[in-house]
Design an enzyme around this catalytic site. Structure first.
Site, PDB file in Angstrom:
ATOM      1  N   LYS A   1       2.488  -3.330   8.995  1.00  0.00           N
ATOM      2  CA  LYS A   1       3.720  -2.644   8.682  1.00  0.00           C
ATOM      3  C   LYS A   1       4.926  -3.582   8.766  1.00  0.00           C
ATOM      4  CE  LYS A   1       5.981   1.878  10.245  1.00  0.00           C
ATOM      5  NZ  LYS A   1       5.619   3.058  11.117  1.00  0.00           N
TER       6      LYS A   1
ATOM      7  N   SER B   1      11.495   4.417   3.692  1.00  0.00           N
ATOM      8  CA  SER B   1      12.800   3.973   3.667  1.00  0.00           C
ATOM      9  C   SER B   1      13.156   3.192   4.977  1.00  0.00           C
ATOM     10  CB  SER B   1      13.531   5.229   3.811  1.00  0.00           C
ATOM     11  OG  SER B   1      13.315   5.797   4.967  1.00  0.00           O
TER      12      SER B   1
ATOM     13  N   ALA C   1      10.084   0.925   6.348  1.00  0.00           N
ATOM     14  CA  ALA C   1       9.067  -0.165   6.444  1.00  0.00           C
ATOM     15  C   ALA C   1       8.314  -0.029   5.140  1.00  0.00           C
ATOM     16  CB  ALA C   1       8.501  -0.110   7.799  1.00  0.00           C
ATOM     17  N   GLN C   2       7.360  -0.980   4.940  1.00  0.00           N
ATOM     18  CA  GLN C   2       6.475  -0.893   3.936  1.00  0.00           C
ATOM     19  C   GLN C   2       5.131  -1.654   4.571  1.00  0.00           C
ATOM     20  OE1 GLN C   2       8.696  -3.058   1.136  1.00  0.00           O
ATOM     21  NE2 GLN C   2       6.926  -4.640   1.126  1.00  0.00           N
TER      22      GLN C   2
ATOM     23  N   ASP D   1       4.872  13.712  13.957  1.00  0.00           N
ATOM     24  CA  ASP D   1       5.147  13.418  12.499  1.00  0.00           C
ATOM     25  C   ASP D   1       3.889  14.221  11.786  1.00  0.00           C
ATOM     26  OD1 ASP D   1       6.628  12.910  10.288  1.00  0.00           O
ATOM     27  OD2 ASP D   1       6.034  10.681  10.455  1.00  0.00           O
TER      28      ASP D   1
ATOM     29  N   LEU E   1       0.734  -1.062  -0.046  1.00  0.00           N
ATOM     30  CA  LEU E   1       0.113   0.033   0.004  1.00  0.00           C
ATOM     31  C   LEU E   1       1.070   1.312   0.043  1.00  0.00           C
ATOM     32  CD1 LEU E   1      -2.983   1.347   0.284  1.00  0.00           C
ATOM     33  CD2 LEU E   1      -2.514   1.114   2.839  1.00  0.00           C
ATOM     34  N   ALA E   2       1.978   1.078   0.781  1.00  0.00           N
ATOM     35  CA  ALA E   2       2.950   2.263   0.679  1.00  0.00           C
ATOM     36  C   ALA E   2       4.089   1.598   1.188  1.00  0.00           C
ATOM     37  CB  ALA E   2       2.338   3.301   1.972  1.00  0.00           C
TER      38      ALA E   2
END
Length: 561
Positions: A167, A149, A151-152, A302, A145-146
């Site tokens: 994640k 740098s 994690a994905q 963040d 999905l995303a």
């Protein structure tokens, strides 16, 4: 400087990485920085030849102009990889460290990178959770999905049908970051040693802080704790949504959370199609931030459009809980007082409240800083509140502190960014948005809550046992002190001229009264505390009330004397 002098006993892998860092900085136009750090020896011959060829073609300069420098820095950090991209993102939140133009450029850094293959992601999940992925999830999408740098994220469905976001930490990323942190630590120490003027930036402390921040982000159990804390914070609040964590499907490298499927706040067309009231959404987002900052002292650090979402009925949702800012009670009360004074157009009080929260020990010119802050605040005086840019004002004050070596807590920089993003979000959603309308009464309510008599009574009561223990142990402490004085363990030196000066300024009669007052109060406090504890007498009020009454009597007696 030799290689061994710089790296000590570090591995050849560290040396190769250092050469990459030095060469990348050199090629991107930061040769002056490489020279200042005495790292010219680490720039590879291949890099020098490549730069010479570019220079002959007019495509390379040893040092970019002031206008080009922020962009070149961003490009250099991207080339250096995940650790440096993260460092740039952190620096973009720190106007107390970098100039505003650099911070603005670094805020454009994104961690969107190609995802690792599905098989590698699957291997991490199965190693961490100890079961085949087919048993863990009913469905698991191979396409991410995303991808960032560190994690994905993949969509998945749990056996009970719950839609989740999984994640997964990138394989090998932790070792790379640890290597980069070792090198950055050495570089920071070397910079402070060789360039005394850089010590004002506290580079070693900054690297330590960054290392702690990224270590927390690499440990997904920390993010899970943050998510649970935010969930408790907004429990029962229908205007804010926090994703639930599924502990049985999570570890230090895998985090499974409820899938938030909302509309990004910067997608006007999708918001309109979903029928979401943008004014209500903006108000809910601001209330969520104010509660985090002023009530809990724990806030999402963040802030960017990709982490904020709108759900039906104007519900505000935020994701990615890895970075969080913290504020002490003193910080919260001081900030509340600052914002109230600023909005009341009382710059003197605003400056006073703010500087009480700062580290001014190394200040180069405190009066000059006060003048700078006064000028910043007065820019907005006489202007309608809804036109005042609170976040930008706060950000500029922190940046001004950096120039005068006045240091605010690092959480203030994160708070400034959160305010800046939230204020910009509110105004993009609602042209009539006015953060001051909500901030001022909220700040006032926090101060009133802390000055509430019931809360003060609880505070005094909580300290009464400590006061009683001190009163009971005082005779023994005094006896021990006298014994040590008599034995010569403690010596007292008296300056005769100072003693005569003191004798002139304090009358003997006044000294006797003060000593008698203090001695009597201590004896009475010790005696009554003993009677209460031994149940010899039964007073119909708590020790906290007794302490408060005794304190008032003591102050009255001293004043009368």
């Amino acid at each position: 400087m030799s290689v061994n002098d710089f790296l000590g006993r570090k591995t050849a892998s560290d040396l190769n990485r250092l050469r990459v860092i030095a060469s990348t900085l050199f090629e991107e136009g930061f040769a002056f920085l490489v020279s200042k750090l005495n790292l010219s020896w680490a720039v590879t011959l291949e890099c020098r030849i490549r730069c010479f060829v570019k220079f002959c073609r007019g495509h390379w300069v040893r040092q970019p102009s002031a206008a080009e420098l922020p962009v070149r820095l961003r490009l250099a950090l991207i080339k250096l990889g995940p650790t440096f991209v993260k460092l740039g993102q952190v620096l973009s939140l720190r106007p107390d460290i970098v100039p505003s133009d650099v911070a603005t450029e670094l805020s454009k850094l994104t961690s969107q990178v190609p995802p690792v293959p599905y098989e590698e992601a699957k291997a991490v999940i199965e190693a961490e959770l100890g079961q085949p992925i087919s048993q863990l999830f009913k469905e698991f999408e191979h396409q991410s999905l995303a991808a960032g740098s560190l994690a994905q994220v993949h969509k998945a469905v749990l056996p009970d049908g719950t839609r989740v976001a999984v994640k997964i930490q990138r394989p090998g990323i932790k070792k790379l970051i640890q290597k980069d942190i070792r090198i950055l630590t050495k570089l920071a120490g070397q910079a402070e040693k060789r360039q005394p003027e850089w010590r004002a930036y506290r580079l070693s402390g900054l690297v330590d802080e960054f290392a702690d921040t990224i270590a927390r982000e690499l440990d997904f159990t920390t993010e899970a704790i943050h998510a649970k804390r935010f969930a408790l914070m907004f429990e029962g609040d229908p205007t804010v949504k926090v994703a639930a964590v599924f502990a049985d499907y999570s570890s230090s490298r895998v985090l499974t959370m409820e899938l938030i499927e909302g509309v990004r706040l910067d997608n006007d067309r999708a918001l309109a199609k979903a029928g979401i009231d943008k004014t209500v959404l903006a108000q809910n987002g601001v209330k969520a931030l104010l509660k985090q900052v002023f009530v809990e002292g724990f806030f999402h650090a963040d802030p960017h459009p990709g982490n904020y979402f709108a759900l039906p009925h104007g519900v505000f949702a935020f994701i990615d809980y890895g970075m969080a800012g913290r504020l002490t009670l003193k910080d919260r009360l001081g900030l509340a007082s600052f914002f109230i004074s600023f909005l009341d157009q009382d710059s003197e009080s605003a400056i006073s409240h703010l500087l009480c929260l700062a580290d001014t020990k190394e200040a180069t010119d405190l009066p000059s800083l006060e003048h700078d802050i006064d000028d910043i605040l007065h820019e907005w005086y006489g202007i309608k509140l809804k036109k005042v840019n609170l976040a930008n004002t706060f950000y500029r004050i922190i940046e001004s502190g950096r120039r005068h070596q006045v240091y605010f807590p690092s959480s203030f920089a994160y708070l400034g960014k959160a305010l800046l993003t939230t204020e910009a979000m509110g105004r993009s959603l609602d042209p009539e948005f006015d953060i001051a309308v909500q901030l001022k009464p909220y700040a006032q309510s926090i101060i009133k809550a802390e000055l509430n008599p019931a809360k003060l009574k609880r505070l005094i009561s909580s300290q009464s046992l400590s006061l009683a223990y001190f009163a009971r142990s005082l005779p023994q402490l005094v006896g021990t002190l006298l014994e040590r004085l008599a034995s010569g363990e403690i010596s007292v030196r008296v300056n005769q001229s100072e003693l005569k000066s003191l004798q002139k300024s304090i009358s003997a009669e006044g000294s006797k009264r003060l000593a008698t007052t203090v001695l009597l109060v201590v004896i009475i406090a010790a005696g009554i505390s003993y009677l209460i504890q031994a149940s010899i007498v039964n007073l119909h009020f708590s020790p906290g009330i007794f302490g408060l009454v005794l304190l008032v009597v003591m102050l009255w007696w001293i004043r009368r004397s």
